[in-house]
Design an enzyme around this catalytic site. Structure first.
Site, short mmCIF file in Angstrom:
data_model
loop_
_atom_site.label_atom_id
_atom_site.label_comp_id
_atom_site.label_asym_id
_atom_site.label_seq_id
_atom_site.Cartn_x
_atom_site.Cartn_y
_atom_site.Cartn_z
N SER A 76 0.62 -1.18 -0.59
CA SER A 76 -0.02 0.27 -0.02
C SER A 76 0.88 1.10 0.09
CB SER A 76 -0.54 -0.18 1.52
OG SER A 76 -1.97 -0.71 0.83
N LYS A 79 0.05 3.06 -3.14
CA LYS A 79 -1.22 4.23 -3.18
C LYS A 79 -0.42 5.79 -2.81
CE LYS A 79 -4.20 0.47 -0.75
NZ LYS A 79 -4.68 0.50 0.31
N TYR A 201 -3.22 -3.15 -9.46
CA TYR A 201 -3.38 -2.98 -8.39
C TYR A 201 -2.63 -3.99 -7.50
CZ TYR A 201 -4.52 -2.81 -3.82
OH TYR A 201 -4.58 -2.45 -1.60
N TYR A 253 -4.45 3.97 8.26
CA TYR A 253 -5.53 3.53 8.54
C TYR A 253 -6.34 3.95 9.53
CZ TYR A 253 -3.60 1.19 4.44
OH TYR A 253 -3.62 0.85 3.39
N VAL A 271 0.93 -4.08 4.06
CA VAL A 271 1.76 -4.97 4.35
C VAL A 271 1.93 -5.87 4.73
CG1 VAL A 271 -1.46 -5.27 4.58
CG2 VAL A 271 -0.41 -6.05 2.63
N1 GLN Z 1 -2.17 -5.52 -1.44
C1 GLN Z 1 -2.71 -5.32 0.19
C2 GLN Z 1 -4.16 -5.78 0.26
O1 GLN Z 1 -5.13 -4.93 -1.02
C3 GLN Z 1 -1.86 -4.03 0.20
C4 GLN Z 1 -2.62 -3.92 1.37
C5 GLN Z 1 -2.26 -2.91 2.82
O2 GLN Z 1 -0.58 -2.98 2.14
N2 GLN Z 1 -2.11 -2.79 3.20
O3 GLN Z 1 -4.31 -6.62 1.01
#
Ligand code: GLN
Length: 317
Positions: A76, A79, A201, A253, A271
Site C-alpha cells: 500500500s 498508493k 492494483y 488506516y 502490509v
Molecule cells: N495488497 C494489499 C491488499 O490489498 C495492500 C494492503 C496494504 O498494504 N495495507 O491487501
C-alpha cells in the site's frame, strides 16, 4: 522547555548514524513482535528478524541501517505514488470519485461504501486505491510501465520491478478486493473492467523496493513537489501539501490518530511491513519490519519512527 533550534532544517546538530544505530539496537532487542500478513500467500514466508531504516535527505545524503537494501513488495505504500499520478491526470476532479476523510475502518473494509454510494472515504483505503488505479488506467498509455518508470526515476534506481508471482498470488486470493472492485463498479465509480483494475492494483502492490529506494521515492513530498533526484516537479507544492495531509489523516488506516500522536509525521504503511514517512523540507524516510500490529501497520516500524521523532524532535507538531 528546551529552546527550539534557530534553523530547524539544519541537521548538523545530529549524528544521524548514531541515532539510527541506537534505534536499530532497540528494535533488534524486540524482534518477534507482531504478525506477518498472511492474506496474500506469498507474503507469509518472511521472518520477524529483519529490520531496515533509511533517511534520504534533500541534499542527497542517505543514512541507513540494518536490512535497508533488502527488497520487499511495496504494497500500500504504492498508493502514495498512484495518488500523485491520478491527481496529475485529472486534478481536483478526482475528489468527485474519492473523498478525503479518515475512515476509522480497516484498510480493506467494505462497510462505508454502501451508505456512501460507492465513493471511498480516501485514496489510501483499498477501495480508494482501486478508484485511483481506475483513473490511471483511463488516462495513461501502458500504465504498468509508466508507474515503474515513475518509481525508478523518483528513487534513482533502474532495477525496480514487479514481482509477477506475488501479483498473481494476490490476484488469486484477493477476495475482498474482488468484492470491493465489483461493488464500486455497481455504483459506476469504476470506468474500466474490474478485472483490469484489480490486475493493475495487484501489480502496483507487488513492486519490489528497499528502504533506501522508498525513502528517496517520497522526497518530492518533502521538497514542495520537486523530486531532488531527477529535478522534476512531480506535483505542485499544493499537491504535495495535500498528499502529506492525507498521509497524516489516513495513511495508517484506523491507526492514523495513534500514529499522529506517537510519530507526528505524514506516513503510509504497507502490509509487507514497510512504512514511508516525510519530514517536510528535510527528508523522506522508510522503515521495514514484517511483523504487523492488529491494524496492519508494522509494529516495530512504528516503534522506530516513534523513537526517531522522540530523539530528534523532527515532527510536524
Ligand atoms: N495488497 C494489499 C491488499 O490489498 C495492500 C494492503 C496494504 O498494504 N495495507 O491487501
Amino acid at each position: 522547555m528546551p529552546k527550539p533550534p534557530d534553523n530547524p532544517y539544519d541537521l548538523s546538530r545530529f549524528d544521524l548514524d548514531d541515532i539510527l544505530g541506537t534505534i536499530n539496537e532497540e528494535v533488534r532487542e524486540r524482534f518477534g513482535q507482531g504478525e506477518v500478513a498472511d492474506h496474500i500467500p506469498d507474503l507469509a514466508g518472511v521472518g520477524k528478524d529483519r529490520f531496515g531504516m533509511a533517511l534520504a535527505l534533500l541534499d542527497g545524503q542517505v543514512h541507513e541501517v540494518g536490512d535497508s537494501r533488502h527488497r520487499f513488495s511495496i504494497q500500500s505504500m504504492s498508493k502514495v505514488h498512484t495518488l500523485t499520478l491520478a491527481l496529475k491526470a485529472v486534478g481536483d476532479e478526482l475528489w468527485q470519485r474519492v473523498d478525503r476523510e479518515p475512515s476509522g475502518d480497516p484498510f480493506n473494509s467494505l462497510i462505508q461504501l454502501e451508505h456512501e454510494n460507492g465513493i471511498p472515504r480516501n485514496p489510501f483505503m483499498n477501495a480508494g486505491a482501486l478508484v485511483t488505479a481506475d483513473v490511471i488506467l483511463s488516462n495513461y498509455d501502458n500504465p504498468e510501465a509508466m508507474l515503474l518508470k515513475f518509481l525508478q526515476e523518483r528513487a534513482g534506481d533502474p532495477d525496480i520491478g514487479e514481482d509477477e508471482k506475488l501479483a498473481s498470488s494476490e490476484r488469486e486470493s484477493g477476495y475482498r478486493n474482488i468484492a470491493l472492485a465489483n461493488f464500486i463498479r455497481s455504483f459506476k465509480n469504476l470506468h474500466n473492467d474490474p478485472d483490469a483494475v484489480l490486475d493493475f492494483y495487484a501489480r502496483q502492490c507487488s513492486i519490489g523496493m528497499h528502504c533506501v529506494d522508498l525513502a528517496r521515492s517520497v522526497q518530492y513530498l518533502a521538497d514542495s513537489g520537486c523530486c531532488p533526484n531527477s529535478g522534476e516537479q512531480v506535483t505542485s507544492a499544493g499537491g504535495a501539501k495535500r498528499i502529506n495531509a492525507m498521509m497524516m489523516t489516513a495513511g495508517t488506516y484506523d491507526a492514523a490518530g495513534d500514529f499522529a500522536f506517537y510519530v507526528g509525521l505524514p506516513a503510509k504503511s504497507g502490509v509487507s511491513g514497510g512504512i514511508v514517512a516525510v519530514v517536510p523540507h528535510v527528508m523522506g524516510l522508510c522503515v521495514w519490519y514484517p511483523g504487523l500490529d492488529e491494524k496492519g501497520n508494522s509494529k516495530l516500524g512504528r516503534y522506530a519512527l516513534h523513537r526517531f521523532t522522540e530523539i530528534t524532535d523532527l515532527s510536524v507538531f
